[in-house]
Design a protein around this motif. Structure first.
Motif, PDB file in Angstrom:
ATOM      1  N   MET A  59     -12.349 -27.956  36.672  1.00 16.73           N
ATOM      2  CA  MET A  59     -13.301 -27.307  35.803  1.00 16.73           C
ATOM      3  C   MET A  59     -14.688 -27.961  35.932  1.00 16.73           C
ATOM      4  O   MET A  59     -15.693 -27.278  35.911  1.00 16.73           O
ATOM      5  N   ALA A  60     -14.732 -29.284  36.056  1.00 17.67           N
ATOM      6  CA  ALA A  60     -16.008 -29.989  36.156  1.00 17.67           C
ATOM      7  C   ALA A  60     -16.771 -29.580  37.408  1.00 17.67           C
ATOM      8  O   ALA A  60     -17.990 -29.457  37.379  1.00 17.67           O
ATOM      9  N   HIS A  61     -16.055 -29.344  38.490  1.00 14.08           N
ATOM     10  CA  HIS A  61     -16.701 -29.005  39.755  1.00 14.08           C
ATOM     11  C   HIS A  61     -17.248 -27.579  39.759  1.00 14.08           C
ATOM     12  O   HIS A  61     -18.231 -27.294  40.428  1.00 14.08           O
ATOM     13  N   LEU A  62     -16.619 -26.681  39.023  1.00 14.71           N
ATOM     14  CA  LEU A  62     -17.021 -25.280  39.042  1.00 14.71           C
ATOM     15  C   LEU A  62     -17.916 -24.889  37.875  1.00 14.71           C
ATOM     16  O   LEU A  62     -18.313 -23.734  37.765  1.00 14.71           O
ATOM     17  N   SER A  63     -18.257 -25.822  37.013  1.00 17.45           N
ATOM     18  CA  SER A  63     -19.041 -25.501  35.819  1.00 17.45           C
ATOM     19  C   SER A  63     -20.387 -24.836  36.106  1.00 17.45           C
ATOM     20  O   SER A  63     -20.805 -23.968  35.334  1.00 17.45           O
ATOM     21  N   PRO A  64     -21.100 -25.176  37.198  1.00 13.00           N
ATOM     22  CA  PRO A  64     -22.361 -24.472  37.441  1.00 13.00           C
ATOM     23  C   PRO A  64     -22.174 -22.982  37.723  1.00 13.00           C
ATOM     24  O   PRO A  64     -23.064 -22.186  37.475  1.00 13.00           O
ATOM     25  N   LEU A  65     -21.010 -22.608  38.220  1.00 12.96           N
ATOM     26  CA  LEU A  65     -20.766 -21.198  38.525  1.00 12.96           C
ATOM     27  C   LEU A  65     -20.670 -20.354  37.268  1.00 12.96           C
ATOM     28  O   LEU A  65     -20.898 -19.142  37.315  1.00 12.96           O
ATOM     29  N   ILE A  66     -20.330 -20.980  36.138  1.00  6.82           N
ATOM     30  CA  ILE A  66     -20.253 -20.231  34.884  1.00  6.82           C
ATOM     31  C   ILE A  66     -21.462 -20.511  33.987  1.00  6.82           C
ATOM     32  O   ILE A  66     -21.499 -20.096  32.845  1.00  6.82           O
ATOM     33  N   GLY A  67     -22.427 -21.247  34.519  1.00  6.44           N
ATOM     34  CA  GLY A  67     -23.686 -21.433  33.830  1.00  6.44           C
ATOM     35  C   GLY A  67     -23.779 -22.578  32.845  1.00  6.44           C
ATOM     36  O   GLY A  67     -24.686 -22.609  32.024  1.00  6.44           O
ATOM     37  N   VAL A  68     -22.860 -23.530  32.902  1.00  5.81           N
ATOM     38  CA  VAL A  68     -22.914 -24.647  31.957  1.00  5.81           C
ATOM     39  C   VAL A  68     -23.247 -25.975  32.620  1.00  5.81           C
ATOM     40  O   VAL A  68     -23.377 -26.988  31.941  1.00  5.81           O
ATOM     41  N   GLY A  69     -23.392 -25.985  33.928  1.00  5.56           N
ATOM     42  CA  GLY A  69     -23.889 -27.138  34.677  1.00  5.56           C
ATOM     43  C   GLY A  69     -23.320 -28.486  34.304  1.00  5.56           C
ATOM     44  O   GLY A  69     -22.134 -28.730  34.452  1.00  5.56           O
ATOM     45  N   LEU A  70     -24.163 -29.361  33.813  1.00  3.71           N
ATOM     46  CA  LEU A  70     -23.791 -30.753  33.526  1.00  3.71           C
ATOM     47  C   LEU A  70     -22.981 -30.933  32.250  1.00  3.71           C
ATOM     48  O   LEU A  70     -22.331 -31.964  32.081  1.00  3.71           O
ATOM     49  N   ILE A  71     -23.002 -29.973  31.366  1.00  2.00           N
ATOM     50  CA  ILE A  71     -22.364 -30.141  30.053  1.00  2.00           C
ATOM     51  C   ILE A  71     -20.863 -30.365  30.188  1.00  2.00           C
ATOM     52  O   ILE A  71     -20.313 -31.299  29.603  1.00  2.00           O
ATOM     53  N   VAL A  72     -20.184 -29.536  30.949  1.00  2.00           N
ATOM     54  CA  VAL A  72     -18.724 -29.627  31.073  1.00  2.00           C
ATOM     55  C   VAL A  72     -18.278 -30.944  31.712  1.00  2.00           C
ATOM     56  O   VAL A  72     -17.404 -31.616  31.166  1.00  2.00           O
ATOM     57  N   PRO A  73     -18.858 -31.376  32.843  1.00  2.00           N
ATOM     58  CA  PRO A  73     -18.407 -32.649  33.411  1.00  2.00           C
ATOM     59  C   PRO A  73     -18.654 -33.846  32.481  1.00  2.00           C
ATOM     60  O   PRO A  73     -17.840 -34.766  32.437  1.00  2.00           O
ATOM     61  N   ILE A  74     -19.744 -33.815  31.735  1.00  2.00           N
ATOM     62  CA  ILE A  74     -20.018 -34.913  30.802  1.00  2.00           C
ATOM     63  C   ILE A  74     -18.975 -34.936  29.690  1.00  2.00           C
ATOM     64  O   ILE A  74     -18.441 -36.001  29.343  1.00  2.00           O
ATOM     65  N   ILE A  75     -18.644 -33.782  29.156  1.00  2.00           N
ATOM     66  CA  ILE A  75     -17.616 -33.703  28.109  1.00  2.00           C
ATOM     67  C   ILE A  75     -16.272 -34.167  28.649  1.00  2.00           C
ATOM     68  O   ILE A  75     -15.567 -34.953  28.011  1.00  2.00           O
ATOM     69  N   ILE A  76     -15.914 -33.690  29.845  1.00  2.00           N
ATOM     70  CA  ILE A  76     -14.643 -34.099  30.449  1.00  2.00           C
ATOM     71  C   ILE A  76     -14.615 -35.608  30.661  1.00  2.00           C
ATOM     72  O   ILE A  76     -13.609 -36.254  30.368  1.00  2.00           O
ATOM     73  N   TYR A  77     -15.708 -36.159  31.151  1.00  2.00           N
ATOM     74  CA  TYR A  77     -15.747 -37.601  31.384  1.00  2.00           C
ATOM     75  C   TYR A  77     -15.512 -38.379  30.098  1.00  2.00           C
ATOM     76  O   TYR A  77     -14.690 -39.299  30.058  1.00  2.00           O
ATOM     77  N   PHE A  78     -16.214 -38.029  29.036  1.00  2.00           N
ATOM     78  CA  PHE A  78     -16.071 -38.788  27.793  1.00  2.00           C
ATOM     79  C   PHE A  78     -14.724 -38.561  27.107  1.00  2.00           C
ATOM     80  O   PHE A  78     -14.218 -39.448  26.427  1.00  2.00           O
ATOM     81  N   LEU A  79     -14.111 -37.404  27.315  1.00  2.00           N
ATOM     82  CA  LEU A  79     -12.795 -37.146  26.725  1.00  2.00           C
ATOM     83  C   LEU A  79     -11.654 -37.780  27.516  1.00  2.00           C
ATOM     84  O   LEU A  79     -10.647 -38.182  26.940  1.00  2.00           O
ATOM     85  N   LYS A  80     -11.792 -37.874  28.831  1.00  2.00           N
ATOM     86  CA  LYS A  80     -10.683 -38.300  29.687  1.00  2.00           C
ATOM     87  C   LYS A  80     -10.830 -39.681  30.314  1.00  2.00           C
ATOM     88  O   LYS A  80      -9.912 -40.150  30.977  1.00  2.00           O
TER      89      LYS A  80
END
Length: 98
Positions: free
Chosen positions: A1-22
Protein backbone atom coordinates in the motif's frame (compact mmCIF):
# COMPACT_ATOMS: atom_id res chain seq x y z
CA UNK A 1 0.00 0.00 0.00
CA UNK A 2 2.85 2.42 0.82
CA UNK A 3 4.41 1.96 -2.60
CA UNK A 4 1.19 2.54 -4.54
CA UNK A 5 -0.16 5.47 -2.51
CA UNK A 6 0.73 8.12 -5.13
CA UNK A 7 -1.47 6.32 -7.64
CA UNK A 8 -4.52 6.99 -5.47
CA UNK A 9 -3.50 10.56 -4.73
CA UNK A 10 -2.32 10.37 -1.13
CA UNK A 11 1.44 10.40 -1.75
CA UNK A 12 3.50 10.62 1.42
CA UNK A 13 0.64 10.37 3.91
CA UNK A 14 0.08 6.60 3.68
CA UNK A 15 3.75 5.52 3.98
CA UNK A 16 4.26 7.84 6.96
CA UNK A 17 1.19 6.42 8.72
CA UNK A 18 2.28 2.86 7.95
CA UNK A 19 5.77 3.56 9.25
CA UNK A 20 4.58 4.98 12.56
CA UNK A 21 1.98 2.23 13.06
CA UNK A 22 4.20 -0.72 12.12
CA UNK A 23 7.77 0.30 13.05
CA UNK A 24 7.68 -1.60 16.35
CA UNK A 25 5.70 -4.57 15.04
CA UNK A 26 7.28 -5.42 11.71
CA UNK A 27 10.78 -4.65 10.46
CA UNK A 28 9.64 -5.62 6.96
CA UNK A 29 6.68 -3.20 6.89
CA UNK A 30 8.78 -0.41 8.44
CA UNK A 31 11.54 -0.97 5.87
CA UNK A 32 9.13 -0.74 2.93
CA UNK A 33 7.38 2.29 4.39
CA UNK A 34 10.75 4.06 4.77
CA UNK A 35 11.69 3.11 1.21
CA UNK A 36 8.40 4.52 -0.06
CA UNK A 37 8.87 7.74 1.95
CA UNK A 38 12.40 8.18 0.59
CA UNK A 39 11.29 7.49 -2.97
CA UNK A 40 8.32 9.86 -2.78
CA UNK A 41 10.53 12.60 -1.30
CA UNK A 42 13.08 12.04 -4.07
CA UNK A 43 10.42 12.30 -6.77
CA UNK A 44 9.01 15.44 -5.13
CA UNK A 45 12.48 16.96 -5.17
CA UNK A 46 12.90 16.03 -8.86
CA UNK A 47 9.57 17.68 -9.70
CA UNK A 48 10.52 20.83 -7.76
CA UNK A 49 13.80 20.99 -9.69
CA UNK A 50 11.89 20.49 -12.96
CA UNK A 51 9.66 23.54 -12.42
CA UNK A 52 12.40 26.14 -12.99
CA UNK A 53 13.68 24.05 -15.90
CA UNK A 54 10.29 24.50 -17.58
CA UNK A 55 10.53 28.25 -17.27
CA UNK A 56 14.18 28.61 -18.22
CA UNK A 57 14.83 25.90 -20.77
CA UNK A 58 11.50 24.26 -21.53
CA UNK A 59 13.26 21.02 -20.63
CA UNK A 60 11.39 20.53 -17.38
CA UNK A 61 8.39 19.00 -19.12
CA UNK A 62 10.54 16.08 -20.23
CA UNK A 63 12.04 15.61 -16.79
CA UNK A 64 8.59 15.80 -15.17
CA UNK A 65 7.27 13.21 -17.61
CA UNK A 66 10.25 10.95 -16.87
CA UNK A 67 9.73 11.33 -13.13
CA UNK A 68 6.01 10.56 -13.45
CA UNK A 69 6.52 7.46 -15.59
CA UNK A 70 9.42 6.24 -13.45
CA UNK A 71 7.44 6.80 -10.27
CA UNK A 72 4.59 4.61 -11.49
CA UNK A 73 6.86 1.87 -12.85
CA UNK A 74 9.13 1.69 -9.81
CA UNK A 75 6.16 1.93 -7.44
CA UNK A 76 4.49 -1.08 -9.06
CA UNK A 77 7.77 -3.02 -9.05
CA UNK A 78 8.28 -2.23 -5.35
CA UNK A 79 4.71 -3.25 -4.48
CA UNK A 80 5.05 -6.57 -6.32
CA UNK A 81 8.40 -7.28 -4.68
CA UNK A 82 6.98 -6.44 -1.24
CA UNK A 83 4.05 -8.79 -1.86
CA UNK A 84 6.57 -11.49 -2.75
CA UNK A 85 8.34 -10.91 0.57
CA UNK A 86 11.47 -9.31 -0.91
CA UNK A 87 13.42 -6.45 0.65
CA UNK A 88 13.33 -4.10 -2.35
CA UNK A 89 15.30 -0.85 -2.50
CA UNK A 90 14.39 1.79 -5.06
CA UNK A 91 17.13 2.85 -7.47
CA UNK A 92 17.92 6.56 -7.92
CA UNK A 93 16.63 7.40 -4.44
CA UNK A 94 18.04 9.70 -1.79
CA UNK A 95 18.02 7.99 1.60
CA UNK A 96 16.72 10.93 3.62
CA UNK A 97 14.86 8.87 6.23
CA UNK A 98 17.15 6.37 7.95
Amino acid sequence: MAHLSPLIGVGLIVPIIIYFLKRDESDFAAFHAKEAINFHLSTLLAVLISIPLIIVFGLGLLTMLGVAVGSVIYGVIAAVRALDGEWYEYPYTLRLVK
